[in-house]
Design a protein around this motif. Sequence first.
Motif, PDB file in Angstrom:
ATOM      1  N   UNK A   1       0.819  -1.219   0.000  1.00 34.24           N
ATOM      2  CA  UNK A   1       0.000   0.000   0.000  1.00 34.24           C
ATOM      3  C   UNK A   1       0.854   1.272   0.000  1.00 34.24           C
ATOM      4  N   UNK A   2       2.161   1.107  -0.049  1.00 34.25           N
ATOM      5  CA  UNK A   2       3.064   2.260   0.020  1.00 34.25           C
ATOM      6  C   UNK A   2       4.164   2.119  -1.029  1.00 34.25           C
ATOM      7  N   UNK A   3       4.678   3.268  -1.477  1.00 34.73           N
ATOM      8  CA  UNK A   3       5.954   3.313  -2.190  1.00 34.73           C
ATOM      9  C   UNK A   3       7.011   3.700  -1.170  1.00 34.73           C
ATOM     10  N   UNK A   4       8.192   3.122  -1.292  1.00 34.62           N
ATOM     11  CA  UNK A   4       9.248   3.421  -0.330  1.00 34.62           C
ATOM     12  C   UNK A   4      10.576   3.607  -1.048  1.00 34.62           C
TER      13      UNK A   4
ATOM     14  N   UNK B   1      22.397   1.706   8.693  1.00 31.26           N
ATOM     15  CA  UNK B   1      21.613   2.894   9.029  1.00 31.26           C
ATOM     16  C   UNK B   1      20.990   3.405   7.741  1.00 31.26           C
ATOM     17  N   UNK B   2      19.656   3.409   7.716  1.00 30.10           N
ATOM     18  CA  UNK B   2      18.912   3.696   6.492  1.00 30.10           C
ATOM     19  C   UNK B   2      18.000   4.899   6.702  1.00 30.10           C
ATOM     20  N   UNK B   3      17.925   5.752   5.710  1.00 28.95           N
ATOM     21  CA  UNK B   3      16.957   6.847   5.711  1.00 28.95           C
ATOM     22  C   UNK B   3      15.850   6.448   4.735  1.00 28.95           C
ATOM     23  N   UNK B   4      14.622   6.338   5.248  1.00 24.31           N
ATOM     24  CA  UNK B   4      13.511   5.778   4.478  1.00 24.31           C
ATOM     25  C   UNK B   4      12.418   6.825   4.316  1.00 24.31           C
ATOM     26  N   UNK B   5      11.819   6.854   3.122  1.00 24.86           N
ATOM     27  CA  UNK B   5      10.653   7.720   2.908  1.00 24.86           C
ATOM     28  C   UNK B   5       9.504   6.874   2.402  1.00 24.86           C
ATOM     29  N   UNK B   6       8.302   7.176   2.871  1.00 22.68           N
ATOM     30  CA  UNK B   6       7.094   6.457   2.458  1.00 22.68           C
ATOM     31  C   UNK B   6       6.089   7.419   1.852  1.00 22.68           C
ATOM     32  N   UNK B   7       5.476   6.974   0.752  1.00 22.60           N
ATOM     33  CA  UNK B   7       4.375   7.680   0.113  1.00 22.60           C
ATOM     34  C   UNK B   7       3.274   6.643  -0.142  1.00 22.60           C
TER      35      UNK B   7
ATOM     36  N   UNK C   1       4.256  -8.740   5.532  1.00 26.46           N
ATOM     37  CA  UNK C   1       5.331  -7.748   5.522  1.00 26.46           C
ATOM     38  C   UNK C   1       4.858  -6.386   5.064  1.00 26.46           C
ATOM     39  N   UNK C   2       3.538  -6.154   5.132  1.00 31.76           N
ATOM     40  CA  UNK C   2       2.964  -4.872   4.688  1.00 31.76           C
ATOM     41  C   UNK C   2       2.517  -4.049   5.878  1.00 31.76           C
ATOM     42  N   UNK C   3       2.377  -2.741   5.654  1.00 32.70           N
ATOM     43  CA  UNK C   3       1.629  -1.888   6.571  1.00 32.70           C
ATOM     44  C   UNK C   3       0.238  -1.721   5.973  1.00 32.70           C
ATOM     45  N   UNK C   4      -0.756  -1.619   6.823  1.00 36.30           N
ATOM     46  CA  UNK C   4      -2.119  -1.434   6.327  1.00 36.30           C
ATOM     47  C   UNK C   4      -2.234  -0.080   5.634  1.00 36.30           C
ATOM     48  N   UNK C   5      -3.180   0.027   4.694  1.00 37.04           N
ATOM     49  CA  UNK C   5      -3.391   1.337   4.088  1.00 37.04           C
ATOM     50  C   UNK C   5      -3.880   2.322   5.122  1.00 37.04           C
ATOM     51  N   UNK C   6      -3.662   3.578   4.873  1.00 31.31           N
ATOM     52  CA  UNK C   6      -4.100   4.635   5.792  1.00 31.31           C
ATOM     53  C   UNK C   6      -5.603   4.827   5.634  1.00 31.31           C
ATOM     54  N   UNK C   7      -6.311   4.713   6.727  1.00 34.92           N
ATOM     55  CA  UNK C   7      -7.761   4.916   6.675  1.00 34.92           C
ATOM     56  C   UNK C   7      -8.140   6.325   7.106  1.00 34.92           C
ATOM     57  N   UNK C   8      -7.181   7.216   7.130  1.00 30.18           N
ATOM     58  CA  UNK C   8      -7.498   8.613   7.358  1.00 30.18           C
ATOM     59  C   UNK C   8      -7.257   9.075   8.789  1.00 30.18           C
ATOM     60  N   UNK C   9      -6.894   8.161   9.672  1.00 32.67           N
ATOM     61  CA  UNK C   9      -6.656   8.553  11.052  1.00 32.67           C
ATOM     62  C   UNK C   9      -5.356   9.363  11.159  1.00 32.67           C
ATOM     63  N   UNK C  10      -5.240  10.095  12.245  1.00 30.71           N
ATOM     64  CA  UNK C  10      -4.029  10.869  12.566  1.00 30.71           C
ATOM     65  C   UNK C  10      -3.599  11.772  11.413  1.00 30.71           C
TER      66      UNK C  10
END
Length: 131
Positions: A54-57, A103-109, A122-131
């Motif tokens: 659900x993300x590009x990294x 040591x890694x610098x990571x960006x997520x979109x 090995x996934x993160x859930x999609x963002x459901x709009x919280x936070x």
Amino acid sequence: MKVVRVQDIIGTEREVNGPGWTSRRMLLKKDGMGFSMHETIIPAGAELDFWYKHHLEAVYCVAGNGSIVDKSTGETHEITDGTLYALDKHDQHTLRGGTEDMRLICTFNPPVTGREVHDNDGAYLPDHGEA
Ligand code: 9YT
């Protein structure tokens, strides 16, 4: 302007630990940048299977060493200081720590929202709009 120092994040809720990784989430969705930015430490010898469906990294190594296996091709790429990998196809991959902590610098979109840890794939859930 925001100025964030990693030493102020260590030990707070923005530092998240999973099996074989520690991540300091320097920028989250709520910081309003449209991406999140993390400093992630992968210890020497770790082996991690991730699949950010659900993300590009993009990940830039600034210290240590390791490798990444592209599971679609079986190809292994060495990672050292100065190497970037971009998971532009939601690539399933295995990340391996090398002889020194990486040591890694990571960006997520889209940006990670907070305390995400990986599901069984090995996934993160999609963002459901919280936070
Ligand atoms: C190397 C990698 O996949 N980093 C992902 C970010 C880290 N696991 C986190 O912040 O969740």
